[in-house]
Scaffold this active site. Sequence first.
Site, PDB file in Angstrom:
ATOM      1  N   GLY A  47      63.847   7.956  46.126  1.00  0.00           N
ATOM      2  CA  GLY A  47      65.056   7.129  46.161  1.00  0.00           C
ATOM      3  C   GLY A  47      65.358   6.512  47.520  1.00  0.00           C
ATOM      4  O   GLY A  47      66.475   6.065  47.770  1.00  0.00           O
ATOM      5  N   MET A  48      64.360   6.472  48.385  1.00  0.00           N
ATOM      6  CA  MET A  48      64.621   5.841  49.685  1.00  0.00           C
ATOM      7  C   MET A  48      64.662   4.320  49.516  1.00  0.00           C
ATOM      8  O   MET A  48      63.874   3.746  48.755  1.00  0.00           O
ATOM      9  CB  MET A  48      63.506   6.182  50.671  1.00  0.00           C
ATOM     10  CG  MET A  48      63.516   7.626  51.095  1.00  0.00           C
ATOM     11  SD  MET A  48      62.156   7.945  52.209  1.00  0.00           S
ATOM     12  CE  MET A  48      60.769   7.584  51.178  1.00  0.00           C
ATOM     13  N   GLU A  54      59.422   2.106  56.105  1.00  0.00           N
ATOM     14  CA  GLU A  54      58.094   1.962  55.488  1.00  0.00           C
ATOM     15  C   GLU A  54      57.172   1.096  56.346  1.00  0.00           C
ATOM     16  O   GLU A  54      55.981   0.995  56.088  1.00  0.00           O
ATOM     17  CB  GLU A  54      58.213   1.331  54.099  1.00  0.00           C
ATOM     18  CG  GLU A  54      58.746   2.269  53.025  1.00  0.00           C
ATOM     19  CD  GLU A  54      57.650   3.118  52.380  1.00  0.00           C
ATOM     20  OE1 GLU A  54      56.465   2.794  52.551  1.00  0.00           O
ATOM     21  OE2 GLU A  54      58.001   4.112  51.722  1.00  0.00           O
ATOM     22  N   LYS A 520      31.455  -5.655  28.107  1.00  0.00           N
ATOM     23  CA  LYS A 520      30.629  -6.848  27.893  1.00  0.00           C
ATOM     24  C   LYS A 520      30.449  -6.954  26.387  1.00  0.00           C
ATOM     25  O   LYS A 520      29.830  -6.091  25.750  1.00  0.00           O
ATOM     26  CB  LYS A 520      29.289  -6.712  28.606  1.00  0.00           C
ATOM     27  CG  LYS A 520      28.425  -7.931  28.358  1.00  0.00           C
ATOM     28  CD  LYS A 520      27.093  -7.860  29.057  1.00  0.00           C
ATOM     29  CE  LYS A 520      26.303  -9.100  28.666  1.00  0.00           C
ATOM     30  NZ  LYS A 520      24.952  -8.770  28.222  1.00  0.00           N
ATOM     31  N   GLY A 581      15.916 -11.811  27.621  1.00  0.00           N
ATOM     32  CA  GLY A 581      14.605 -11.231  27.897  1.00  0.00           C
ATOM     33  C   GLY A 581      13.464 -12.226  27.852  1.00  0.00           C
ATOM     34  O   GLY A 581      12.300 -11.849  28.010  1.00  0.00           O
ATOM     35  N   GLY A 608      17.970 -14.551  30.273  1.00  0.00           N
ATOM     36  CA  GLY A 608      16.939 -15.581  30.332  1.00  0.00           C
ATOM     37  C   GLY A 608      16.395 -15.841  31.727  1.00  0.00           C
ATOM     38  O   GLY A 608      15.335 -16.451  31.873  1.00  0.00           O
TER      39      GLY A 608
HETATM   40  C1  LIG Z   1      56.385  10.443  44.129  1.00  0.00           C
HETATM   41  C2  LIG Z   1      57.027   9.094  44.153  1.00  0.00           C
HETATM   42  C3  LIG Z   1      57.942   8.768  45.136  1.00  0.00           C
HETATM   43  C4  LIG Z   1      58.530   7.502  45.157  1.00  0.00           C
HETATM   44  N1  LIG Z   1      59.491   7.222  46.095  1.00  0.00           N
HETATM   45  C5  LIG Z   1      60.091   6.012  46.103  1.00  0.00           C
HETATM   46  C6  LIG Z   1      61.120   5.718  47.037  1.00  0.00           C
HETATM   47  O1  LIG Z   1      61.525   6.575  47.826  1.00  0.00           O
HETATM   48  N2  LIG Z   1      61.657   4.472  47.037  1.00  0.00           N
HETATM   49  C7  LIG Z   1      61.265   3.514  46.165  1.00  0.00           C
HETATM   50  O2  LIG Z   1      61.774   2.391  46.228  1.00  0.00           O
HETATM   51  N3  LIG Z   1      60.288   3.770  45.257  1.00  0.00           N
HETATM   52  C8  LIG Z   1      59.706   4.990  45.202  1.00  0.00           C
HETATM   53  N4  LIG Z   1      58.724   5.265  44.290  1.00  0.00           N
HETATM   54  C9  LIG Z   1      58.210   4.179  43.448  1.00  0.00           C
HETATM   55  C10 LIG Z   1      59.064   3.931  42.222  1.00  0.00           C
HETATM   56  O3  LIG Z   1      59.356   5.125  41.577  1.00  0.00           O
HETATM   57  C11 LIG Z   1      58.292   3.008  41.272  1.00  0.00           C
HETATM   58  O4  LIG Z   1      57.833   1.877  41.965  1.00  0.00           O
HETATM   59  C12 LIG Z   1      59.200   2.556  40.143  1.00  0.00           C
HETATM   60  O5  LIG Z   1      59.688   3.661  39.443  1.00  0.00           O
HETATM   61  C13 LIG Z   1      58.465   1.637  39.198  1.00  0.00           C
HETATM   62  O6  LIG Z   1      59.354   1.298  38.183  1.00  0.00           O
HETATM   63  P1  LIG Z   1      58.851   0.744  36.780  1.00  0.00           P
HETATM   64  O7  LIG Z   1      60.045   0.559  35.928  1.00  0.00           O
HETATM   65  O8  LIG Z   1      57.959  -0.402  37.033  1.00  0.00           O
HETATM   66  O9  LIG Z   1      57.904   1.898  36.218  1.00  0.00           O
HETATM   67  P2  LIG Z   1      58.325   3.306  35.677  1.00  0.00           P
HETATM   68  O10 LIG Z   1      59.566   3.756  36.350  1.00  0.00           O
HETATM   69  O11 LIG Z   1      57.142   4.187  35.771  1.00  0.00           O
HETATM   70  O12 LIG Z   1      58.638   3.022  34.139  1.00  0.00           O
HETATM   71  C14 LIG Z   1      57.663   2.510  33.265  1.00  0.00           C
HETATM   72  C15 LIG Z   1      58.092   2.862  31.851  1.00  0.00           C
HETATM   73  O13 LIG Z   1      57.296   2.094  30.957  1.00  0.00           O
HETATM   74  C16 LIG Z   1      56.980   2.887  29.836  1.00  0.00           C
HETATM   75  N5  LIG Z   1      55.763   2.383  29.218  1.00  0.00           N
HETATM   76  C17 LIG Z   1      54.506   2.374  29.731  1.00  0.00           C
HETATM   77  N6  LIG Z   1      53.643   1.847  28.853  1.00  0.00           N
HETATM   78  C18 LIG Z   1      54.372   1.512  27.763  1.00  0.00           C
HETATM   79  C19 LIG Z   1      54.031   0.933  26.510  1.00  0.00           C
HETATM   80  N7  LIG Z   1      52.780   0.601  26.215  1.00  0.00           N
HETATM   81  N8  LIG Z   1      55.020   0.736  25.610  1.00  0.00           N
HETATM   82  C20 LIG Z   1      56.320   1.059  25.900  1.00  0.00           C
HETATM   83  N9  LIG Z   1      56.681   1.614  27.083  1.00  0.00           N
HETATM   84  C21 LIG Z   1      55.730   1.846  27.990  1.00  0.00           C
HETATM   85  C22 LIG Z   1      56.772   4.285  30.425  1.00  0.00           C
HETATM   86  O14 LIG Z   1      56.932   5.270  29.410  1.00  0.00           O
HETATM   87  C23 LIG Z   1      57.863   4.318  31.483  1.00  0.00           C
HETATM   88  O15 LIG Z   1      59.051   4.889  30.961  1.00  0.00           O
HETATM   89  C24 LIG Z   1      58.157   6.536  44.205  1.00  0.00           C
HETATM   90  C25 LIG Z   1      57.260   6.872  43.195  1.00  0.00           C
HETATM   91  C26 LIG Z   1      56.700   8.141  43.160  1.00  0.00           C
HETATM   92  C27 LIG Z   1      55.748   8.492  42.052  1.00  0.00           C
END
Ligand SMILES: Cc1cc2nc3c(=O)[nH]c(=O)nc-3n(C[C@H](O)[C@H](O)[C@H](O)COP(=O)(O)OP(=O)(O)OC[C@H]3O[C@@H](n4cnc5c(N)ncnc54)[C@H](O)[C@@H]3O)c2cc1C
Length: 679
Positions: A47-48, A54, A520, A581, A608
């Site tokens: 949540g930063m 960064e 492919k 081939g 080819g």
């Molecule tokens: C350990 C960690 C620490 C982080 N710290 C920070 C931070 O401090 N600050 C910050 O800004 N960011 C941070 N991030 C990054 C941030 O969490 C992600 O960039 C952000 O959550 C991405 O959001 P999103 O909605 O794109 O994906 P997500 O939050 O992953 O959500 C994607 C959703 O799509 C759904 N989905 C996937 N495929 C399908 C499908 N085919 N059909 C229907 N639904 C589907 C999934 O179930 C999921 O619920 C961190 C991430 C991690 C893992």
Amino acid sequence: MNTTSDVLIIGGGIVGLAIAIELKLRGATVTILSRDFKQAAAHAAAGMLAPQAEGIPLGPMLELCLRSRQLYPNWIRKLEELTGASTGYWPCGILAPVYAAEAERTDLREAAAIARASGTEAQWLDQAVIHQYQAGLGSDVMGGWWFPEDAQVDNRALTQTLWIAAQTLGVSIQDGVSVQAIQQQQRQVVSVQTSVGDWQAKHYVLATGAWSNELLPIPVQPRKGQMLAVQSPDSAAGLPLRRVLFGSDLYIVPRQDGRIIIGATSEEVGFTPNNTPAGVQELLARAIRLYPALQDFALQELWWGFRPATPDELPILGASACTNLLLATGHYRNGILLAPITAQLIADAIAQQPDPLLEHFSWQRFHQTKPSTPPASLAASSTPAALSSSTHVLPRSNSVLTHAVPALAQADITTLDSPLVIAGRSFHSRLMTGTGKYRSIADMQQSVVASGCEIVTVAVRRVQTKAPGHEGLAEALDWSKIWMLPNTAGCKTAEEAIRVARLGREMAKLLGQEDNNFVKLEVIPDTKYLLPDPIGTLEAAEQLVKEGFAVLPYINADPLLAKRLEEVGCATVMPLGSPIGSGQGIKNAANIQIIIENAQVPVVVDAGLGAPSEAAQAMEMGASALLINTAIAEAQNPVAMARAMGLAAEAGRLAYLAGRIPVKSHASASSPLTGTITQ
Ligand SMILES: Cc1cc2nc3c(=O)[nH]c(=O)nc-3n(C[C@H](O)[C@H](O)[C@H](O)COP(=O)(O)OP(=O)(O)OC[C@H]3O[C@@H](n4cnc5c(N)ncnc54)[C@H](O)[C@@H]3O)c2cc1C
């Protein structure tokens, strides 16, 4: 068929929810299809809101991040008013302590310059000041940066609040619905196929985070992060930590309720779940070094999540190959920070008012731009993003350039070209080879190495049936360096090819290529000339693209078919030079030339080619790459021929980029005619 709303959002993580709310507030009807709310990386994050800590350099990404950070206070106020919930937003600033050994790091020295240029604040605190500023830091901290405008939010509380806000506003959220395919026709999404039937809308937004390339061939890969939390002891003096500590490869994020988040590892292990002893040990050791008092705090929780990472670590935002589908994915480490700006930019784009900033985050940056007049456009064709990508660029091996020219000239020449990019994955070698027809496994292994290729095609059926030369293939090649291109050789119908392609994907996974969605596509009913079936190929390609494959179809050199395949979303087209081939060389140069001129995807000349001169000829014509198997495998000395083909591919490419002289009907003297001695 569920005909839903104006906008259908695939993915209900932080990005999908933020976009839905923004669109709803602007008057649209919105549906979210969410496979699993709990799966979202949004719950796993720290949540930063940390564009400065960064160390994001000056440029469009910093602009995007700073704009989003600026939107945060009002965005949060609106959400909290709407729901009555708290998001734990805390403009607490971020302290980035530096150990003695890191004091010379240039990125740290640049912090002040970046802050000045971007109109933000950054303050260097020397050793005495930083220890006064934050009591309890490790004794080897010798100073640090203070970023007062960076902030934090409780990402779990925020995601929950977004969910409630979306429901309150009347967004239809369908949780537990997995989108299985995006159905496209003529560059339009016509519906999405899901676990509970088909859904339709006017506009679609892909916001599926780390899982995005299951639905579209865009280069988003999971980057796992392990995290843990401790609880600070009750203290009459209040919280021991009141600001985020951002160390090297570690951050410590204190929440207002005394919980302290510690993160995070960064691992390229696909979707491998769980915390590991090594990951947790690493985090704890770093955290205790930075803030030793932590060693006595109560351990509260361990978890992990998957960041959606792109090769250049920038998000993919805005238009896609389909006119009514927008992309909002690849937010990597900054998705929590970027949620409000993403929502705004995507809503603007749906309203046909795209912000110019979006251009920098287009998915097309990962696709090769083909120079129209080779020499003039050389500089433009070498995209820095693709070149600097470390995740996907396979190591350059056996390059003719590394041996043949002096260092300075070599540097000039290598900058002429950009990598070959297929479905967002970059390759330096423009030669692909195969595994069939070799006299021995050893010949095959040595030839692959000698050719310098980075892609090797493998017939899925032959591996399945353990045909000669295909036993032990898993061990025969180093699949951490070679990208497997499973092929559907032996399939006579579209249905068979689709089935075999799916097996191929599983085969690649077994070799550790979790994210390999390449196939492919060969649909060949005719056994005498082995010519591909154009209709079966198109049908199979359409289905496989919908299933998220990066399809490389093998075709006759038919320009109209090539265009149709590109339109349905194929990642390349692979016209044959002459029958497989046959070693007849390029028998249809005029048609291949038309395909090359019109293609927006890489054109790979396949089948080819018999001699290096023919390989060079195809590359000189402007082909993006070659696939050569028989000419190498059945040569008297396959290893030498493999090397020759590798050299020819490079020579032809370089000649294409260099721009050959026009053919003239008359002679033109090599030496000037002026200044000659006359009597
Ligand atoms: C350990 C960690 C620490 C982080 N710290 C920070 C931070 O401090 N600050 C910050 O800004 N960011 C941070 N991030 C990054 C941030 O969490 C992600 O960039 C952000 O959550 C991405 O959001 P999103 O909605 O794109 O994906 P997500 O939050 O992953 O959500 C994607 C959703 O799509 C759904 N989905 C996937 N495929 C399908 C499908 N085919 N059909 C229907 N639904 C589907 C999934 O179930 C999921 O619920 C961190 C991430 C991690 C893992």
